[in-house]
Write an enzyme that holds these catalytic residues in place. Structure first.
Site, PDB file in Angstrom:
ATOM      1  N   HIS A 250     -11.097  45.015   8.098  1.00 39.02           N
ATOM      2  CA  HIS A 250     -10.631  46.488   9.427  1.00 39.02           C
ATOM      3  C   HIS A 250     -11.582  47.399   7.298  1.00 39.02           C
ATOM      4  CE1 HIS A 250     -10.294  49.750  11.399  1.00 39.02           C
ATOM      5  NE2 HIS A 250     -10.908  48.892  12.784  1.00 39.02           N
ATOM      6  N   GLU A 305     -11.137  42.202  16.896  1.00 43.05           N
ATOM      7  CA  GLU A 305     -12.192  40.945  17.171  1.00 43.05           C
ATOM      8  C   GLU A 305     -12.281  39.345  17.879  1.00 43.05           C
ATOM      9  OE1 GLU A 305     -14.178  43.028  18.895  1.00 43.05           O
ATOM     10  OE2 GLU A 305     -15.399  44.423  18.008  1.00 43.05           O
TER      11      GLU A 305
HETATM   12  N1  ACO Z   1     -14.702  38.435   5.602  1.00 39.62           N
HETATM   13  C1  ACO Z   1     -15.178  38.379   4.325  1.00 39.62           C
HETATM   14  N2  ACO Z   1     -14.878  39.254   3.123  1.00 39.62           N
HETATM   15  C2  ACO Z   1     -14.761  40.365   3.538  1.00 39.62           C
HETATM   16  C3  ACO Z   1     -14.625  40.675   4.966  1.00 39.62           C
HETATM   17  C4  ACO Z   1     -14.746  39.539   6.382  1.00 39.62           C
HETATM   18  N3  ACO Z   1     -13.900  39.628   7.074  1.00 39.62           N
HETATM   19  N4  ACO Z   1     -14.013  41.714   5.482  1.00 39.62           N
HETATM   20  C5  ACO Z   1     -14.664  42.673   4.127  1.00 39.62           C
HETATM   21  N5  ACO Z   1     -15.302  41.804   2.700  1.00 39.62           N
HETATM   22  C6  ACO Z   1     -14.820  41.716   1.575  1.00 39.62           C
HETATM   23  C7  ACO Z   1     -15.797  42.157   1.322  1.00 39.62           C
HETATM   24  O1  ACO Z   1     -17.395  41.660   1.349  1.00 39.62           O
HETATM   25  C8  ACO Z   1     -15.975  43.397   0.103  1.00 39.62           C
HETATM   26  O2  ACO Z   1     -15.776  42.468  -1.497  1.00 39.62           O
HETATM   27  P1  ACO Z   1     -16.590  42.103  -1.954  1.00 39.62           P
HETATM   28  O3  ACO Z   1     -15.982  44.198  -2.895  1.00 39.62           O
HETATM   29  O4  ACO Z   1     -15.947  41.663  -3.601  1.00 39.62           O
HETATM   30  O5  ACO Z   1     -18.146  43.244  -2.365  1.00 39.62           O
HETATM   31  C9  ACO Z   1     -14.743  43.393   0.464  1.00 39.62           C
HETATM   32  O6  ACO Z   1     -14.000  42.603   1.176  1.00 39.62           O
HETATM   33  C10 ACO Z   1     -14.416  44.649   1.392  1.00 39.62           C
HETATM   34  O7  ACO Z   1     -15.572  44.885   2.366  1.00 39.62           O
HETATM   35  P2  ACO Z   1     -16.532  46.241   2.570  1.00 39.62           P
HETATM   36  O8  ACO Z   1     -17.858  45.880   3.019  1.00 39.62           O
HETATM   37  O9  ACO Z   1     -16.646  47.172   1.831  1.00 39.62           O
HETATM   38  O10 ACO Z   1     -15.339  46.848   3.569  1.00 39.62           O
HETATM   39  P3  ACO Z   1     -15.345  47.864   5.016  1.00 39.62           P
HETATM   40  O11 ACO Z   1     -14.269  49.101   5.347  1.00 39.62           O
HETATM   41  O12 ACO Z   1     -16.501  48.368   4.843  1.00 39.62           O
HETATM   42  O13 ACO Z   1     -15.483  46.646   6.215  1.00 39.62           O
HETATM   43  C11 ACO Z   1     -15.797  45.151   7.991  1.00 39.62           C
HETATM   44  C12 ACO Z   1     -15.084  46.424   7.397  1.00 39.62           C
HETATM   45  C13 ACO Z   1     -17.267  45.673   8.008  1.00 39.62           C
HETATM   46  C14 ACO Z   1     -15.193  45.642   9.663  1.00 39.62           C
HETATM   47  C15 ACO Z   1     -15.898  44.289   6.916  1.00 39.62           C
HETATM   48  O14 ACO Z   1     -14.200  43.808   6.952  1.00 39.62           O
HETATM   49  C16 ACO Z   1     -16.074  42.885   8.245  1.00 39.62           C
HETATM   50  O15 ACO Z   1     -17.701  42.758   8.161  1.00 39.62           O
HETATM   51  N6  ACO Z   1     -15.617  42.106   9.248  1.00 39.62           N
HETATM   52  C17 ACO Z   1     -16.202  41.304   9.418  1.00 39.62           C
HETATM   53  C18 ACO Z   1     -17.149  41.284  11.022  1.00 39.62           C
HETATM   54  C19 ACO Z   1     -15.470  41.882  12.241  1.00 39.62           C
HETATM   55  O16 ACO Z   1     -15.056  41.292  11.820  1.00 39.62           O
HETATM   56  N7  ACO Z   1     -16.047  43.317  12.406  1.00 39.62           N
HETATM   57  C20 ACO Z   1     -15.281  43.496  13.799  1.00 39.62           C
HETATM   58  C21 ACO Z   1     -14.498  45.036  13.095  1.00 39.62           C
HETATM   59  S1  ACO Z   1     -13.556  46.153  14.605  1.00 39.62           S
HETATM   60  C22 ACO Z   1     -14.777  46.433  15.185  1.00 39.62           C
HETATM   61  O17 ACO Z   1     -15.137  47.029  14.665  1.00 39.62           O
HETATM   62  C23 ACO Z   1     -13.998  46.999  16.138  1.00 39.62           C
END
Ligand code: ACO
Length: 360
Positions: A250, A305
């Site tokens: 998140h 989620e």
């Molecule tokens: N699984 C694996 N790796 C992850 C995940 C995950 N669920 N979430 C983040 N990371 C990693 C990214 O790959 C990135 O790694 P890196 O820097 O080595 O490339 C790092 O953690 C940071 O990720 P960002 O995309 O910069 O973080 P951001 O704050 O933009 O992402 C998000 C938040 C989009 C929710 C992300 O955690 C994600 O994609 N989760 C999976 C999808 C999900 O569960 N979505 C629902 C969110 S809750 C809602 O909106 C109601």
């Protein structure tokens, strides 16, 4: 701040709001002055709607006035279905819902915030039933929003426990700070476009898998893992391929999302046998450990989620309708933020960093 952080507007305050507050370090969510767990256990969906609209500066209404208004809006939306549904032919439920939401507009005597929120379950249920070749079911104005949502989806009344569990879900997701869809609503409202425009834009932002499109894929992931023995190899292989685990991570929460526990409680309240919570918990525990190892320092934990998917599945809502059902709850926040933005905000118009070439 790096360009990577700038591009995601991390830490940028885009509004002053009286609606909700997210503390990502403490794992706390306050909605209209109450902690999310307290709100979900003590207040009906209509009660939360009344509080959020009032906090936004809309007309003051009691919980029962709000209940009657939403029921009236559901009835009016149902009258429009005949003209709306043909425009959704051939579309998936998520896409069809976008077209249907865009077709909702002003109705004499019903405030736009009520029309928007009231229409959501009518459209979602009609589209789910249409996809299954079944006729739409008319709303029942005597029922609360959650109970009527399940009834319109199924064509028969839900149990009290099920209606309560869905009500807790709708309350839990009703608002959540400056999330992407709420921001989209505020951007549109800031141009003085009307609430229906703002809500349509917000739904489009919600639909992506990084936001409200995640719970369907969470279930796909749980199905694909299948057994306890397969958890470790499945999760390790997904992370090794560079994939994201749906339902984890998140932007704001650096600890467990407080909504996860509220929704886990709602699943529990449905009683044993609805779902294999033990297996889900095993997946959750292993995924958190694996993420901590694979992404040290990132602090990736369970988000809303994960248990949304499990709860909506236990309520027998088809997974391709999870995003529209999310919108049934979140539309309250969208309308409240749009009202607040128009009352107190200015045109939202950020700048960009130019990285192209300059003329010589
Ligand atoms: N699984 C694996 N790796 C992850 C995940 C995950 N669920 N979430 C983040 N990371 C990693 C990214 O790959 C990135 O790694 P890196 O820097 O080595 O490339 C790092 O953690 C940071 O990720 P960002 O995309 O910069 O973080 P951001 O704050 O933009 O992402 C998000 C938040 C989009 C929710 C992300 O955690 C994600 O994609 N989760 C999976 C999808 C999900 O569960 N979505 C629902 C969110 S809750 C809602 O909106 C109601």
């Amino acid at each position: 701040m790096t360009i990577h952080q700038t591009s995601g507007l991390d830490g940028v305050a885009a509004a002053v709001t009286a609606l909700s507050h997210v503390d990502g370090e403490a794992g706390e969510l306050v909605i209209a002055g109450s902690r999310v767990g307290d709100l979900a256990s003590t207040t009906s969906f209509e009660g939360v709607v009344a509080r959020l609209w009032s906090a936004a500066g809309a007309e003051e209404r009691t919980e029962s006035e709000t209940r009657a208004l939403l029921a009236q809006a559901r009835m009016r939306a149902f009258e429009r279905l005949e003209s709306i549904l043909p425009a959704t032919d051939g579309l998936s439920i998520v896409d069809a819902f976008r077209a249907a939401v865009a077709a909702i507009g002003p109705w004499d005597g019903i405030p736009p915030e009520a029309m928007s929120v009231g229409a959501m379950p009518v459209l979602a249920a009609a589209l789910v039933r249409r996809a299954a070749g079944k006729p739409a079911v008319a709303p029942d104005a005597k029922l609360g929003h959650a109970a009527d949502t399940l009834r319109m989806l199924r064509g028969k009344p839900a149990s009290e426990a099920e209606a309560k569990a869905l009500g807790a879900y709708l309350v839990t997701v009703s608002d959540h700070g400056m999330n992407a869809s709420t921001f989209a609503a505020r951007v549109v409202a800031s141009t003085q476009a009307d609430l229906f425009m703002a809500v349509t834009a917000a739904y489009c932002a919600l639909s992506g898998p990084l936001h409200g499109g995640a719970p369907g894929p969470v279930l796909d992931m749980l199905d694909s893992i299948g057994t306890s023995a397969n958890i470790a190899p499945w999760v390790d292989a997904a992370l090794a391929r560079g994939e994201r685990l749906m339902g984890f991570g998140h932007r704001i929460y650096k600890v467990r999302d407080p909504r996860a526990d509220v929704l886990k409680g709602a699943v529990d309240s449905l009683g044993a046998g609805q779902t294999d919570l033990g297996f889900m918990a095993e997946v959750e525990i292993y995924a958190r450990e694996a993420l901590a190892k694979a992404k040290p320092g990132r602090r990736l934990d369970t988000n809303v989620e994960f248990y949304t998917a499990i709860l909506l599945d236990a309520l027998k809502i088809p997974r391709n309708a999870f995003t529209p059902i999310f919108a049934v709850g979140r539309s309250v926040g969208w309308t409240a933020h749009a009202i607040e933005q128009q009352r107190t905000g200015r045109l939202l118009r950020p700048t960009s960093v130019y990285a192209g070439t300059m003329p010589v």
